[in-house]
Design a protein around this motif. Structure first.
Motif, short mmCIF file in Angstrom:
data_model
loop_
_atom_site.label_atom_id
_atom_site.label_comp_id
_atom_site.label_asym_id
_atom_site.label_seq_id
_atom_site.Cartn_x
_atom_site.Cartn_y
_atom_site.Cartn_z
N ASP A 19 0.85 -1.21 0.00
CA ASP A 19 0.00 0.00 0.00
C ASP A 19 0.88 1.25 0.00
O ASP A 19 0.64 2.20 -0.75
CB ASP A 19 -0.89 0.05 1.26
CG ASP A 19 -2.00 -0.99 1.21
OD1 ASP A 19 -2.21 -1.58 0.12
OD2 ASP A 19 -2.64 -1.22 2.26
N GLU B 139 2.52 2.21 -3.20
CA GLU B 139 1.60 2.89 -4.13
C GLU B 139 1.35 4.32 -3.68
O GLU B 139 1.48 5.26 -4.45
CB GLU B 139 0.28 2.14 -4.20
CG GLU B 139 0.30 1.03 -5.22
CD GLU B 139 -1.04 0.36 -5.38
OE1 GLU B 139 -2.08 1.02 -5.25
OE2 GLU B 139 -1.03 -0.86 -5.62
N HIS C 191 4.30 6.54 -4.12
CA HIS C 191 4.86 6.52 -5.49
C HIS C 191 6.36 6.20 -5.46
O HIS C 191 7.18 6.90 -6.05
CB HIS C 191 4.61 7.86 -6.19
CG HIS C 191 3.16 8.26 -6.19
ND1 HIS C 191 2.23 7.65 -7.00
CD2 HIS C 191 2.48 9.16 -5.45
CE1 HIS C 191 1.04 8.16 -6.77
NE2 HIS C 191 1.16 9.07 -5.82
#
Ligand SMILES: Cc1ncc(COP(=O)(O)O)c(C=O)c1O
Length: 265
Positions: free
Chosen positions: A165, A168, A171
């Motif tokens: 998580d 993501e 980034h």
């Protein structure tokens, strides 16, 4: 198939070619052969009709940061396909975003049949994983096979899920792609500045600087200056910064490293 690639470490103990790691664990698994990294002919020369797998790091870490050549990876993949041999890529050090792709092999488009991954997988929680394609799983694993007592336990499972998580949300891959260009530029400037530094090599945030001065003495002085670098053998300074490093951090690192290297002139 074990591949030392001129005695360099390429993976877990039982298949490493590095005597330093092997000796305390002898006797080692039998039936393992060595070939030379980035030399597909040397790999072919070791293959027999009994060869079940070829294992290597996509970018060798302990050996001094040696990235595989694209042609080598493609050649080994083709050899594996032709002879029905499994290609195992050890991504424990070079994986998890360190090169700007989640796994280093993605930079080359050469997919392994089996892959190992660890380190940032748990971001401090001790966990490693051994991943395989469905084809390999169907032919090797069956319900009820023995796993490990702690394998896939809920605690590490939750940690790994959170890590993905965060990759993501933060980034991480894009960030590594950007900041590593800056890091490479700074390291190249440093290598140009000192005659005793011979080369920078690596990918993304996995970099090595080849030095004619003792890498362990440089690493020790760097630590005194508040900079953590590690070595890979006597002649490589290994730089594996955290994936969240910023350009400002790179500047600070470069300044400290220059201060340390000046003392070796
Ligand atoms: C490329 C590589 N493979 C395997 C290992 C061993 O991993 P573990 O400590 O999870 O057994 C390491 C450890 O640094 C590594 O760098």
């Amino acid at each position: 198939m074990r591949q030392s690639f001129h005695g360099r470490t390429i993976g877990a103990l039982s298949v490493t070619g590095n005597a330093h790691y092997q000796e305390p664990f002898e006797p080692l698994m039998d039936g393992v052969r060595f070939a030379d990294f980035n030399d597909v002919e040397s790999v072919k020369a070791q293959v027999t009709d009994k060869t079940c797998a070829i294992i290597m790091e996509t970018i060798q870490g302990e050996s001094g940061i040696h990235p595989a050549d694209r042609a080598f990876l493609e050649g080994v993949r083709a050899l594996c396909d032709e002879k029905d041999i499994l290609l195992i890529l050890d991504e424990i050090q070079c994986g998890m975003g360190r090169t700007g792709q989640m796994y280093a092999w993605q930079n080359f488009g050469v997919k392994p049949d089996i892959m190992t991954t660890a380190k940032a997988l748990g971001c401090g929680v001790p966990v490693g994983a051994f991943l395989m394609t469905e084809r390999v799983a169907q032919k090797s694993l069956a319900p009820g096979d023995h796993g490990t007592t702690y394998g896939g336990n809920p605690f590490v499972g939750a940690a790994v899920s959170k890590v993905f998580d965060l990759y993501e949300q933060m980034h991480i891959l894009e960030h590594v792609g950007e900041v590593s260009v800056y890091l490479e530029q700074k390291l190249d400037e440093i290598v140009d500045k000192y005659d005793f530094l011979k080369q920078r090599r690596g990918m993304g945030l996995m970099q090595g600087i080849v030095t004619e001065k003792s890498s362990s003495e440089i690493a020790a002085k760097a630590l005194d200056a508040g900079l953590v670098v590690i070595t890979a053998g006597a002649d490589v300074i290994r730089i594996l910064p955290p994936l969240v490093i910023t350009k400002d951090n790179v500047d600070e690192m470069a300044e400290k490293l220059i201060g340390v290297l000046d003392a070796f002139l």
